[in-house]
Each structure stands twice: as structure tokens, then as C-alpha cells.
Design a protein around this motif. Sequence first.
Motif, PDB file in Angstrom:
ATOM      1  N   GLY A   1       3.013   2.588  -4.361  1.00  0.00           N
ATOM      2  CA  GLY A   1       2.086   2.230  -3.533  1.00  0.00           C
ATOM      3  C   GLY A   1       1.778   3.767  -2.784  1.00  0.00           C
ATOM      4  O   GLY A   1       2.313   4.765  -3.051  1.00  0.00           O
TER       5      GLY A   1
ATOM      6  N   GLU B   1      10.036  -1.339   3.938  1.00  0.00           N
ATOM      7  CA  GLU B   1      10.169  -1.980   2.691  1.00  0.00           C
ATOM      8  C   GLU B   1      11.450  -2.975   2.659  1.00  0.00           C
ATOM      9  O   GLU B   1      11.170  -4.090   2.108  1.00  0.00           O
ATOM     10  CB  GLU B   1      10.290  -1.102   1.340  1.00  0.00           C
ATOM     11  CG  GLU B   1      10.374  -1.769   0.274  1.00  0.00           C
ATOM     12  CD  GLU B   1      10.702  -0.653  -0.954  1.00  0.00           C
ATOM     13  OE1 GLU B   1      12.018  -0.559  -1.245  1.00  0.00           O
ATOM     14  OE2 GLU B   1       9.929  -0.275  -1.519  1.00  0.00           O
TER      15      GLU B   1
ATOM     16  N   ASP C   1      10.956  -0.108  -6.505  1.00  0.00           N
ATOM     17  CA  ASP C   1      10.256   1.034  -6.440  1.00  0.00           C
ATOM     18  C   ASP C   1      11.285   2.210  -6.066  1.00  0.00           C
ATOM     19  O   ASP C   1      11.772   2.571  -5.220  1.00  0.00           O
ATOM     20  CB  ASP C   1       9.311   1.167  -5.070  1.00  0.00           C
ATOM     21  CG  ASP C   1       8.297   2.258  -4.922  1.00  0.00           C
ATOM     22  OD1 ASP C   1       8.513   3.150  -5.757  1.00  0.00           O
ATOM     23  OD2 ASP C   1       7.327   2.595  -4.064  1.00  0.00           O
TER      24      ASP C   1
ATOM     25  N   HIS D   1       9.611  -7.124 -14.176  1.00  0.00           N
ATOM     26  CA  HIS D   1       8.809  -6.074 -13.458  1.00  0.00           C
ATOM     27  C   HIS D   1       8.618  -5.151 -14.352  1.00  0.00           C
ATOM     28  O   HIS D   1       9.257  -4.556 -15.104  1.00  0.00           O
ATOM     29  CB  HIS D   1       9.826  -5.463 -12.410  1.00  0.00           C
ATOM     30  CG  HIS D   1       9.716  -6.044 -11.079  1.00  0.00           C
ATOM     31  ND1 HIS D   1       8.667  -5.769 -10.080  1.00  0.00           N
ATOM     32  CD2 HIS D   1      10.279  -7.015 -10.430  1.00  0.00           C
ATOM     33  CE1 HIS D   1       8.845  -6.517  -8.962  1.00  0.00           C
ATOM     34  NE2 HIS D   1       9.756  -7.252  -9.210  1.00  0.00           N
TER      35      HIS D   1
ATOM     36  N   PRO E   1       6.686  -1.437  -9.414  1.00  0.00           N
ATOM     37  CA  PRO E   1       7.121  -1.868  -8.164  1.00  0.00           C
ATOM     38  C   PRO E   1       6.127  -3.019  -7.766  1.00  0.00           C
ATOM     39  O   PRO E   1       6.592  -4.128  -7.177  1.00  0.00           O
ATOM     40  CB  PRO E   1       6.679  -0.826  -7.517  1.00  0.00           C
ATOM     41  CG  PRO E   1       7.137   0.342  -8.201  1.00  0.00           C
ATOM     42  CD  PRO E   1       6.701  -0.027  -9.535  1.00  0.00           C
ATOM     43  N   ASN E   2       4.914  -3.220  -8.325  1.00  0.00           N
ATOM     44  CA  ASN E   2       3.929  -4.104  -7.978  1.00  0.00           C
ATOM     45  C   ASN E   2       3.222  -4.935  -9.206  1.00  0.00           C
ATOM     46  O   ASN E   2       1.909  -4.824  -9.228  1.00  0.00           O
ATOM     47  CB  ASN E   2       2.842  -3.589  -7.091  1.00  0.00           C
ATOM     48  CG  ASN E   2       3.383  -2.859  -5.778  1.00  0.00           C
ATOM     49  OD1 ASN E   2       3.432  -1.679  -5.710  1.00  0.00           O
ATOM     50  ND2 ASN E   2       4.285  -3.718  -4.922  1.00  0.00           N
ATOM     51  N   ASP E   3       3.850  -5.037 -10.264  1.00  0.00           N
ATOM     52  CA  ASP E   3       3.396  -5.386 -11.594  1.00  0.00           C
ATOM     53  C   ASP E   3       4.369  -6.437 -12.287  1.00  0.00           C
ATOM     54  O   ASP E   3       5.353  -5.895 -12.842  1.00  0.00           O
ATOM     55  CB  ASP E   3       2.977  -4.218 -12.222  1.00  0.00           C
ATOM     56  CG  ASP E   3       2.404  -4.777 -13.775  1.00  0.00           C
ATOM     57  OD1 ASP E   3       2.018  -6.043 -14.019  1.00  0.00           O
ATOM     58  OD2 ASP E   3       2.120  -3.780 -14.284  1.00  0.00           O
TER      59      ASP E   3
ATOM     60  N   HIS F   1       2.436 -14.568  -4.453  1.00  0.00           N
ATOM     61  CA  HIS F   1       3.266 -13.535  -4.603  1.00  0.00           C
ATOM     62  C   HIS F   1       2.305 -12.660  -5.268  1.00  0.00           C
ATOM     63  O   HIS F   1       1.925 -12.522  -6.722  1.00  0.00           O
ATOM     64  CB  HIS F   1       4.511 -13.861  -5.761  1.00  0.00           C
ATOM     65  CG  HIS F   1       5.568 -14.758  -5.293  1.00  0.00           C
ATOM     66  ND1 HIS F   1       6.310 -14.688  -4.190  1.00  0.00           N
ATOM     67  CD2 HIS F   1       5.495 -16.123  -5.421  1.00  0.00           C
ATOM     68  CE1 HIS F   1       6.803 -15.667  -4.069  1.00  0.00           C
ATOM     69  NE2 HIS F   1       6.534 -16.754  -4.795  1.00  0.00           N
TER      70      HIS F   1
ATOM     71  N   ASP G   1       2.356  -9.497  -6.110  1.00  0.00           N
ATOM     72  CA  ASP G   1       2.900  -8.471  -7.098  1.00  0.00           C
ATOM     73  C   ASP G   1       2.754  -9.441  -8.514  1.00  0.00           C
ATOM     74  O   ASP G   1       2.923  -8.428  -9.504  1.00  0.00           O
ATOM     75  CB  ASP G   1       4.384  -8.223  -6.788  1.00  0.00           C
ATOM     76  CG  ASP G   1       4.448  -7.245  -5.519  1.00  0.00           C
ATOM     77  OD1 ASP G   1       3.313  -6.617  -5.259  1.00  0.00           O
ATOM     78  OD2 ASP G   1       5.588  -7.216  -4.974  1.00  0.00           O
TER      79      ASP G   1
ATOM     80  N   THR H   1       1.171 -10.024 -11.538  1.00  0.00           N
ATOM     81  CA  THR H   1      -0.347  -9.789 -12.260  1.00  0.00           C
ATOM     82  C   THR H   1      -0.482 -10.715 -13.561  1.00  0.00           C
ATOM     83  O   THR H   1      -1.700 -10.772 -13.748  1.00  0.00           O
ATOM     84  CB  THR H   1      -0.059  -8.139 -12.538  1.00  0.00           C
ATOM     85  OG1 THR H   1       0.781  -8.012 -13.350  1.00  0.00           O
ATOM     86  CG2 THR H   1      -0.167  -7.496 -11.336  1.00  0.00           C
TER      87      THR H   1
END
Length: 314
Positions: free
Chosen positions: A3, A140, A155, A250, A253-255, A288, A290, A292
Motif C-alpha cells: 500500500g 499493521e 507485506d 497470497h 500483500p493485498n491479493d 476480507h 484482500d 481478490t
Amino acid sequence: MAGHGSKTVILAALGGNALIAGTKFVAAAFTGSAAMMSEGIHSLVDTGNQILLLYGMRQAARPATAEHPFGYGLRLYFWAFVVAILIFGLGAGLSILHGIEKIRDPHPIQDAWVNYIVLALGIVFEGAVWMVAFKAFRAEKGDGGWIAAIRASKDPTIFTVLFEDSAALLGLVTALIGIALAQTLEMPILDGVASVIIGIILALTAAFLAYECQSLLTGEGVSAPVRASIRSIAAAGNGVERINESLTMHFGPNDVLVALSLDFSNTLPAAGVEDTVSAIERAIKAAHPDVTRVFVEAQSFEAHRRSLVEAAQG
């Protein structure tokens, strides 16, 4: 991908390291201090590392293609792993070699006051960068423990910078003590010893970062609470009789990718299965953010069990 907060941490570290690296090299050349030379190498390597992390973030942000249908998020983990290798190979290796050279051929430090000024400035700059990384990681990690949070973090940019700067502060203190003792006791060999210790600190830091990054690079799933939540949402779906399998991974970090194998009631019509699958996907993504991608396979428990046996045999 990582991010905006991660990018801020890296830019702060890049500015701090670039600012002090050249000063350390000038001081090392002026005074002949091995410990100061090691610190210069350390800051130069860290500056390069931040550039690589920024490059990794940019690569990870690329959209998916036919050749990379799940995107490029794993490239961030790859470049974080490269950073760990560089800390070990360049930072630790050169510091230890330079320290050994000074131990074999000790010579007095000239104008040590220059080193003290530079080290003091280094502690101020590195401390400021460390605080930025510390605050970002504390936000975090939440209420969990520090080590557990590092192990659970997806991350690598934040904890890499945090550990780099922690090692930098330890290195600065080590250099300060080594130079002071070498001057006070008139034992220039201690300057070389300090350089070796700085190298060992970097090697230990690199080993930990490499271990964490390789785990991410080879495919980590979500945390246990998130796994339990996903299973709970799936189990609550209309007509779902059993969860055969629940897999997560994962890609950044956000996928997060979620793959479910569900055993539906035989009385549920095909349209009902489709509606349930859509509802489960929406609920998981809502709970959630994160996540995707959600893939759901409708399969009986017996068919799923047979497929696992066949896979194990073949």
C-alpha cells in the motif's frame, strides 16, 4: 501489492540512507576507520535495497496478462528476497572482509572527532527513518506480538525496512563503541573488530529476512483466523453439506486467491448451486477485502476423496 504506507516508509528510508552514505565514506577516507567504511557500505547497500523494493512494488502493480493470469504480485516477494541476499553478500561480506583486513594490519584512526560527528548524525537520521517504519508496522500488526506479527505479515516492504534500520542503528552504536575504544585504549585493532561485528549483525538480519521472504515467495496462505472465517462463510451457504477442501494463497500483500471444493445437497438445483456460489464469493470478499479471487468447485465428498487418492498414487 503493497500500500501507500509501505511506499512512504521506503521513500523515507531511501532519503535517510542516501543522505548519510556519502558522508560516511568521506569520513572513512579522511580518518582511515574500518568501522566507518563498513557503515558506509551498509548505507550504500540499504540505499540500493530501497530502490529495488520500489521497483518490486511497481512490478507488482502491473495488471494481469495471459502469460501471468494471476498478476505480478509475487515479484514484490522476489525483489524483497534479492534485497536480503544483497544485505548478506555485499553488506555483511564486505564489512567482515574489511574488518579482517584492519585486524591484520591495524593503524591508528586519524581525526576521530569526524567519525563521532558523522555517527551522531547517522543515529539521528536512521532513528528518524526507524520511527517511520516502526509506526507503520505497529499500525499493521494490531494487538498481536511483535515476532508473531512479523511472521504473519504479508507485506515484506515494511518489515524489511524496519529490520534494515534496526540493524543500521545497532551498526552505528557498534561503530561508535569500536572507534571510541580503539582511540581510548590505543588499540586500533578494535576498529577492525567493530567492523566484523557490524558484518555479523547484517548477516543475521539478512538470514532472517531471507527466511521470511522465501516463505512468502513459495506461497503462503492466509492466517488461521481468516481461514476459519472463510470456511464458516462457505459452510453457511445454502445447500452446502460439506467443505471438502479450502485453499488460500497470497499473490501479494493485498491479493489473495481462495479455492473451495464444496459438496452440495443433491436436492439443490443447478440454479441454486450457482446462486450459492455467487453469494459465498460476495460474502468472502466483503468480509476480507484482500481476497481478490474466489473459485468454487462443486464436487461430492466421495469424488473429492477419490481424486486425492489418485493424485497421491500418480
